[in-house]
Design an enzyme around this catalytic site. Structure first.
Site, PDB file in Angstrom:
ATOM      1  N   ASN A  90      41.040 -25.882  12.533  1.00 47.20           N
ATOM      2  CA  ASN A  90      41.763 -27.067  12.098  1.00 47.20           C
ATOM      3  C   ASN A  90      41.751 -28.109  13.216  1.00 47.20           C
ATOM      4  O   ASN A  90      42.081 -27.790  14.362  1.00 47.20           O
ATOM      5  CB  ASN A  90      43.212 -26.708  11.750  1.00 47.20           C
ATOM      6  CG  ASN A  90      43.298 -25.751  10.575  1.00 47.20           C
ATOM      7  OD1 ASN A  90      42.545 -25.863   9.620  1.00 47.20           O
ATOM      8  ND2 ASN A  90      44.227 -24.801  10.647  1.00 47.20           N
ATOM      9  N   GLY A  96      45.960 -29.633   9.374  1.00 50.01           N
ATOM     10  CA  GLY A  96      46.961 -28.583   9.542  1.00 50.01           C
ATOM     11  C   GLY A  96      47.049 -28.031  10.951  1.00 50.01           C
ATOM     12  O   GLY A  96      47.697 -27.001  11.165  1.00 50.01           O
ATOM     13  N   HIS A 103      41.412 -23.603  18.924  1.00 49.42           N
ATOM     14  CA  HIS A 103      41.400 -22.191  18.518  1.00 49.42           C
ATOM     15  C   HIS A 103      40.630 -22.037  17.227  1.00 49.42           C
ATOM     16  O   HIS A 103      40.652 -22.900  16.360  1.00 49.42           O
ATOM     17  CB  HIS A 103      42.817 -21.639  18.361  1.00 49.42           C
ATOM     18  CG  HIS A 103      43.715 -22.457  17.484  1.00 49.42           C
ATOM     19  ND1 HIS A 103      44.312 -23.622  17.921  1.00 49.42           N
ATOM     20  CD2 HIS A 103      44.106 -22.286  16.203  1.00 49.42           C
ATOM     21  CE1 HIS A 103      45.043 -24.130  16.943  1.00 49.42           C
ATOM     22  NE2 HIS A 103      44.924 -23.339  15.874  1.00 49.42           N
ATOM     23  N   HIS A 105      40.407 -19.605  13.956  1.00 49.89           N
ATOM     24  CA  HIS A 105      41.059 -18.548  13.188  1.00 49.89           C
ATOM     25  C   HIS A 105      39.976 -17.639  12.613  1.00 49.89           C
ATOM     26  O   HIS A 105      38.999 -18.121  12.019  1.00 49.89           O
ATOM     27  CB  HIS A 105      41.816 -19.118  11.979  1.00 49.89           C
ATOM     28  CG  HIS A 105      42.955 -20.016  12.288  1.00 49.89           C
ATOM     29  ND1 HIS A 105      44.270 -19.633  12.157  1.00 49.89           N
ATOM     30  CD2 HIS A 105      42.991 -21.313  12.694  1.00 49.89           C
ATOM     31  CE1 HIS A 105      45.062 -20.642  12.460  1.00 49.89           C
ATOM     32  NE2 HIS A 105      44.318 -21.686  12.790  1.00 49.89           N
TER      33      HIS A 105
HETATM   34  P1  AMP Z   1      46.871 -24.218  13.574  1.00 50.65           P
HETATM   35  O1  AMP Z   1      47.802 -24.535  12.443  1.00 50.65           O
HETATM   36  O2  AMP Z   1      45.409 -24.236  13.197  1.00 50.65           O
HETATM   37  O3  AMP Z   1      47.152 -25.076  14.796  1.00 50.65           O
HETATM   38  O4  AMP Z   1      47.149 -22.710  13.965  1.00 50.65           O
HETATM   39  C1  AMP Z   1      48.144 -22.332  14.856  1.00 50.65           C
HETATM   40  C2  AMP Z   1      48.372 -20.851  14.632  1.00 50.65           C
HETATM   41  O5  AMP Z   1      49.058 -20.339  15.749  1.00 50.65           O
HETATM   42  C3  AMP Z   1      49.204 -20.515  13.392  1.00 50.65           C
HETATM   43  O6  AMP Z   1      48.442 -19.699  12.509  1.00 50.65           O
HETATM   44  C4  AMP Z   1      50.410 -19.787  13.957  1.00 50.65           C
HETATM   45  O7  AMP Z   1      50.852 -18.725  13.140  1.00 50.65           O
HETATM   46  C5  AMP Z   1      49.881 -19.290  15.292  1.00 50.65           C
HETATM   47  N1  AMP Z   1      50.881 -19.054  16.304  1.00 50.65           N
HETATM   48  C6  AMP Z   1      51.938 -19.843  16.629  1.00 50.65           C
HETATM   49  N2  AMP Z   1      52.625 -19.295  17.639  1.00 50.65           N
HETATM   50  C7  AMP Z   1      52.003 -18.136  17.960  1.00 50.65           C
HETATM   51  C8  AMP Z   1      52.245 -17.106  18.921  1.00 50.65           C
HETATM   52  N3  AMP Z   1      53.263 -17.155  19.780  1.00 50.65           N
HETATM   53  N4  AMP Z   1      51.398 -16.049  18.963  1.00 50.65           N
HETATM   54  C9  AMP Z   1      50.361 -15.968  18.100  1.00 50.65           C
HETATM   55  N5  AMP Z   1      50.059 -16.913  17.177  1.00 50.65           N
HETATM   56  C10 AMP Z   1      50.884 -17.975  17.112  1.00 50.65           C
END
Ligand code: AMP
Ligand code: ZN
Length: 117
Positions: A90, A96, A103, A105
């Site tokens: 994203n 989103g 990162h 996913h």
């Molecule tokens: P995005 O919406 O693409 O920025 O994805 C961010 C992701 O980070 C989401 O899927 C969250 O569930 C995940 N996330 C947020 N905080 C943490 C955390 N402390 N450890 C692991 N994943 C996290």
């Protein structure tokens, strides 16, 4: 960056369930999984979004390829290479993105719908 969540996870000051790490990236379980496998692959260095990668030149290209290769290896390790899996990246708010540290996913272990929401 000390105020970045994923920089803190990379540094180990915020706990995570790590699956893989090397000199360039860390892969860990997403805290709010959207599939049986939901893993995040993040670079060790802080890069806010994919928009910031081209400015890094060859290092950015290498990093992008590396993140994909590690995601593919984690997917294979989980047995998702045959049935299939999805990588999502994203970029910025409309897509989103909520954590502004690049990162990828990795989602697998169930049938995934298309188009994504
Ligand atoms: P995005 O919406 O693409 O920025 O994805 C961010 C992701 O980070 C989401 O899927 C969250 O569930 C995940 N996330 C947020 N905080 C943490 C955390 N402390 N450890 C692991 N994943 C996290
Ligand atoms: Zn960061």
């Amino acid at each position: 960056m000390s105020d970045c969540l994923f920089c803190r996870i990379v540094a180990g000051t915020i706990p995570s369930k790590r699956l893989f790490e090397d000199d360039r990236c860390v892969a860990f379980e997403d805290v709010n999984p959207q599939a049986p496998t939901h893993v995040l692959v993040v670079p060790r260095r802080h890069v806010a979004t994919l928009n910031d990668l081209p400015a890094l030149g060859e290092e950015g290209e290498g990093l992008a390829g590396h993140l994909l290769r590690v995601a593919a290896e984690v997917a294979k390790g989980r047995g998702h290479d045959g049935p299939g899996y999805r990588l999502v990246l994203n970029c910025n708010a409309q897509a989103g993105q909520t954590v502004f540290h690049l990162h990828v996913h990795l989602l697998g272990g169930r049938q995934l719908g298309w188009p994504p929401g």
